[in-house]
Design a protein around this motif. Sequence first.
Motif, mmCIF file in Angstrom:
data_model
loop_
_atom_site.group_PDB
_atom_site.id
_atom_site.type_symbol
_atom_site.label_atom_id
_atom_site.label_comp_id
_atom_site.label_asym_id
_atom_site.label_seq_id
_atom_site.Cartn_x
_atom_site.Cartn_y
_atom_site.Cartn_z
ATOM 1 N N LEU A 1 132.949 -17.893 -10.457
ATOM 2 C CA LEU A 1 132.197 -18.472 -11.566
ATOM 3 C C LEU A 1 131.044 -17.546 -11.926
ATOM 4 N N THR A 2 130.613 -17.605 -13.180
ATOM 5 C CA THR A 2 129.493 -16.778 -13.640
ATOM 6 C C THR A 2 128.387 -17.668 -14.192
ATOM 7 N N SER A 3 127.205 -17.099 -14.259
ATOM 8 C CA SER A 3 126.056 -17.773 -14.847
ATOM 9 C C SER A 3 125.165 -16.710 -15.485
ATOM 10 N N VAL A 4 124.370 -17.136 -16.456
ATOM 11 C CA VAL A 4 123.522 -16.187 -17.187
ATOM 12 C C VAL A 4 122.085 -16.675 -17.164
ATOM 13 N N THR A 5 121.163 -15.741 -16.918
ATOM 14 C CA THR A 5 119.729 -16.032 -16.923
ATOM 15 C C THR A 5 119.024 -15.079 -17.881
ATOM 16 N N MET A 6 118.154 -15.618 -18.719
ATOM 17 C CA MET A 6 117.315 -14.775 -19.563
ATOM 18 C C MET A 6 116.087 -14.369 -18.765
ATOM 19 N N VAL A 7 116.063 -13.088 -18.351
ATOM 20 C CA VAL A 7 114.938 -12.556 -17.581
ATOM 21 C C VAL A 7 113.989 -11.874 -18.559
ATOM 22 N N GLN A 8 112.843 -12.514 -18.779
ATOM 23 C CA GLN A 8 111.906 -11.996 -19.772
ATOM 24 C C GLN A 8 111.068 -10.869 -19.174
ATOM 25 N N SER A 9 110.835 -9.861 -20.027
ATOM 26 C CA SER A 9 110.086 -8.684 -19.555
ATOM 27 C C SER A 9 109.601 -7.909 -20.762
ATOM 28 N N GLU A 10 109.061 -6.727 -20.497
ATOM 29 C CA GLU A 10 108.678 -5.820 -21.577
ATOM 30 C C GLU A 10 109.941 -5.243 -22.220
ATOM 31 N N PRO A 11 109.837 -4.724 -23.448
ATOM 32 C CA PRO A 11 111.006 -4.135 -24.119
ATOM 33 C C PRO A 11 111.662 -3.038 -23.279
ATOM 34 N N HIS A 12 112.980 -2.929 -23.431
ATOM 35 C CA HIS A 12 113.763 -1.990 -22.630
ATOM 36 C C HIS A 12 114.699 -1.226 -23.564
ATOM 37 N N LEU A 13 114.743 0.091 -23.417
ATOM 38 C CA LEU A 13 115.509 0.969 -24.298
ATOM 39 C C LEU A 13 116.653 1.624 -23.530
ATOM 40 N N LEU A 14 117.838 1.741 -24.199
ATOM 41 C CA LEU A 14 118.970 2.472 -23.635
ATOM 42 C C LEU A 14 119.162 3.756 -24.431
ATOM 43 N N ILE A 15 119.033 4.909 -23.762
ATOM 44 C CA ILE A 15 119.256 6.212 -24.396
ATOM 45 C C ILE A 15 120.602 6.738 -23.916
ATOM 46 N N VAL A 16 121.534 6.952 -24.853
ATOM 47 C CA VAL A 16 122.830 7.534 -24.530
ATOM 48 C C VAL A 16 122.737 9.018 -24.854
ATOM 49 N N ASN A 17 122.704 9.832 -23.816
ATOM 50 C CA ASN A 17 122.425 11.266 -23.950
ATOM 51 C C ASN A 17 123.724 12.062 -24.009
ATOM 52 N N GLY A 18 123.962 12.726 -25.151
ATOM 53 C CA GLY A 18 125.169 13.519 -25.319
ATOM 54 C C GLY A 18 125.045 14.943 -24.836
ATOM 55 N N TYR A 19 123.893 15.323 -24.315
ATOM 56 C CA TYR A 19 123.688 16.687 -23.812
ATOM 57 C C TYR A 19 123.942 16.731 -22.309
ATOM 58 N N GLU A 20 124.344 17.892 -21.817
ATOM 59 C CA GLU A 20 124.558 18.048 -20.379
ATOM 60 C C GLU A 20 123.246 18.195 -19.632
ATOM 61 N N THR A 21 122.182 18.500 -20.357
ATOM 62 C CA THR A 21 120.850 18.629 -19.759
ATOM 63 C C THR A 21 120.109 17.300 -19.856
ATOM 64 N N ALA A 22 118.872 17.270 -19.397
ATOM 65 C CA ALA A 22 118.064 16.052 -19.434
ATOM 66 C C ALA A 22 117.827 15.619 -20.875
ATOM 67 N N SER A 23 117.585 14.332 -21.062
ATOM 68 C CA SER A 23 117.440 13.770 -22.401
ATOM 69 C C SER A 23 116.172 14.280 -23.090
ATOM 70 N N PRO A 24 116.303 14.955 -24.253
ATOM 71 C CA PRO A 24 115.113 15.408 -24.997
ATOM 72 C C PRO A 24 114.266 14.240 -25.489
ATOM 73 N N ILE A 25 114.894 13.110 -25.819
ATOM 74 C CA ILE A 25 114.127 11.964 -26.323
ATOM 75 C C ILE A 25 113.296 11.359 -25.201
ATOM 76 N N ALA A 26 113.872 11.270 -24.001
ATOM 77 C CA ALA A 26 113.109 10.756 -22.860
ATOM 78 C C ALA A 26 111.907 11.646 -22.582
ATOM 79 N N ALA A 27 112.107 12.963 -22.714
ATOM 80 C CA ALA A 27 111.000 13.896 -22.493
ATOM 81 C C ALA A 27 109.914 13.713 -23.541
ATOM 82 N N ALA A 28 110.324 13.467 -24.796
ATOM 83 C CA ALA A 28 109.347 13.298 -25.868
ATOM 84 C C ALA A 28 108.558 12.002 -25.701
ATOM 85 N N LEU A 29 109.213 10.952 -25.196
ATOM 86 C CA LEU A 29 108.530 9.675 -25.018
ATOM 87 C C LEU A 29 107.513 9.719 -23.885
ATOM 88 N N GLY A 30 107.843 10.431 -22.813
ATOM 89 C CA GLY A 30 106.938 10.489 -21.671
ATOM 90 C C GLY A 30 107.089 9.283 -20.778
#
Length: 864
Positions: free
Chosen positions: A284-313
């Motif tokens: 059986l499954t259940s779902v909980t809304m866990v409230q928190s600060e905003p959360h971002l998913l970066i899908v990085n198409g480069y083989e190196t580290a994410s440039p956007i993550a670096a820019a955000l800090g």
Amino acid sequence: MDLRIDMPLVLLLLLPLFLYFGWTYFHERQRLKRSHIVVLTIRIAAAGCLVFALAGPYLLLPIKEEQIVYLVDRSASMNGTEDEMVQFIQESLQSKKEPQLAGIYSFSSTLQTEAILSKTLKEVPKLTEIKATDQTNIEQSLQLASGIIDPKKATRLVLLTDGNETKGDALEFATKLKGSNISVDIKPFSQPVVNDVSLKSFVSPQVAYVGEQQQLVTDIHATSAGQGELLLYENDELIHREAVELTEGTNVFTYKHAATAEGLVKYEAVVQVGQDAIFENNKLTSVTMVQSEPHLLIVNGYETASPIAAALGSQSIAYDVVAPKSLPNELSSYLQYNAIVFDNVPGHLVGEAKMSVIEQAVKNFGVGFTMVGGENSFGLGGYFKTPIETLLPVEMEIKGKEQLPSLGLVIVLDRSGSMQGSKLELAKEAAARSVEMLRDEDTLGFIAFDDRPWEIIETGPLNSKEEAVDTILSVTPGGGTEIYSSLAKAYENLADLKLQRKHIILLTDGQSQAGNYEDLIGEGKEEGITLSTVAIGQDADANLLEALSDMGSGRFYDVIDEQTIPSILSRETAMISRTYIEDNPFYPAIYNAAGWNSLFANGVPQMNAYIGTTAKQGATVVAESEKEDPVLAQWQYGLGKTFAFTSDSTGKWTGDWARWQNWGAFWQTLISQMLPSYNDVAYDVRLEADGSFMITDPTNEAAFLDIVAVNEAGEELETQLETISASQVRAVVQAEPGLIFFRIADEKQAIYQAGLSVPYSAEYELLPVNNQLIEELTQRTGGTVLKEPQDVFRDFTTKGADRQNIATWLLLASMLLFFIDITIRRFGWNFLTNAKKKEPLVEEKTIAEDTNVAQLLKGMKKRS
């Protein structure tokens, strides 16, 4: 034979008729002659026939033939009883009489035929496979069976079942059989008693906060005491494993867990034991809304580290960085994020199934989305006509296509038998998309091959895209696989054409005999022809196809997920024209757009390149190139805000922007504008006992809510809403067992998310025979609960009959009597007799007249 009348009250019309004729007779009887009495009698009979005809009389003629229909319950709750039921039917058939017809049908959620109704049925055939066994719909089986039989004949429906219906209402349908020739007999069967462990419930808090201790409560039912193992998962990751001692009956276990995931978090409980009768009721499954600060998913198409993550800090919004191949398939995995960024992500690494789930997350749950450019993004990434293009504010097509170089494309597609099914259908759809990306003056060829090439579209100018698409989609699977001759035909067709770009795409899932590929491709390269190859599935000769693409200066794609085929072909079609990339340095024009102007107060940095796209109607263009192409565009898609940034994130294309002091602020501004607006109202969503969902709005504005239900695969579910009161709405959702997500939005489009688990079907519970339903169903239909096989063919209490309407004959009789009446009144009762008597009188008169004339002549002679 039996005479019956539909409307007996009509016969009351005979009373005034008889009164009228009676009054006439008694008042005129002194003057009535025999002829008058005959006419009066004829009139009474005519009027009586007419009244009887209006009453709807009919004759019931007996029918000797009788019908017996076996309905065999083969749902999951009947596992292990099939042999016993077949034996019962076989023994009962020995008692079948000559005029009786018998037929056998299986049912679970629907009905299927095993043996049609006939007089010759003597043996039970081997029962066919039945796939959907997760429901028992007795009502539908009775309804469909009553449509198969002849309603004029006496019919007995013989149900072999445990009576535990999970869908429909058999008793409600039974009321419709009242007064018919159909009765229902039932022979009860039930599963053998075995050991089974099932999860009766699994509960997690509806709302929680990050780090808060949550109680995950599992209720396990066991038919006998024993040992087992309880496993708990959070978003498909194991968080707890425990050996448990199970007693017979109910066992409750509680586990305290500090929430680490955020957003809509899926919890899953699984119980495992050594001997278990039904595995489907162990999860059986259940779902909980866990409230928190905003959360971002970066899908990085480069083989190196994410440039956007670096820019955000590190001090910015919380984010996760994943590779395209690691993207999840389930909607719940995306709903834990507030926004998603695709940074130079090729579409063929994502696949359209995942794109569809993301599109639902944006449209119905307000998750923000941004696509960032690069050599593997937008049109060059294969997103033409995909769900991602649908949600973006730009189209992958570019303006000014007349400036593109002249193109020639030949698609060589494997149509062998192994491609049959979804592989071939997706490949044809992919080829059709490629055609739509071409211009009318471009050159197209399409070769489908099995053991030889079939030139479906001869290589030449693309005169009609619609006709070409229809032709491609009509291709059917064939025989073997022979690649070389088909590839040679494609090279031959392109070799002498005067085009700036000539390209071949080869798609196959098999292997072929050897050929002189090196010379073939080498000669083609001299003519400017390039080759890309697509290996579909594990059986394809990936080594050969990769070598061919290397020799042909193209690209090789090793496809495991068939859903990626369309993205690959649209990417290849875009790649044969590198003019999608605009690489002349320029200063973007910035337009008045809320939240952006302050970034450019000190000027706009120079940019080196971007991917050409076209802004959609209704989109807001924030930054534009000198060619009036969008560099940054935004719009609202459903409840989600989406952006397209057509330059890159590395600095290679963005140039001075990547060295700009506001570079980090630019990304933070973009992400903050993507974030959805959530509703602070705590709507209560609960699963009712009847399977519907009750949504309670504490603000008493339930009638104005926009409610959408979506499953884990991202499919929007059919939902019927019923307003119960100012604060409550009932939602009836057509959902399979598993997770279901509700998006609730008010008039201001503020979003509330909730997830609930639709438990496994009651079909997977060990239940006793439903004797109450069985007894009531047989009583309502005049049937019986069977004990012995020979009782199936016992004598019928209600016989079949054919209804013969005689109203027409009575009308004809009435008309005939009225005609006789009119004839007698016109000519008289004795007109025939009188005619015979008058004939001699006429003759005598004529003779007399002749005699008088003779005497007169004789007297005249004497005088003379």
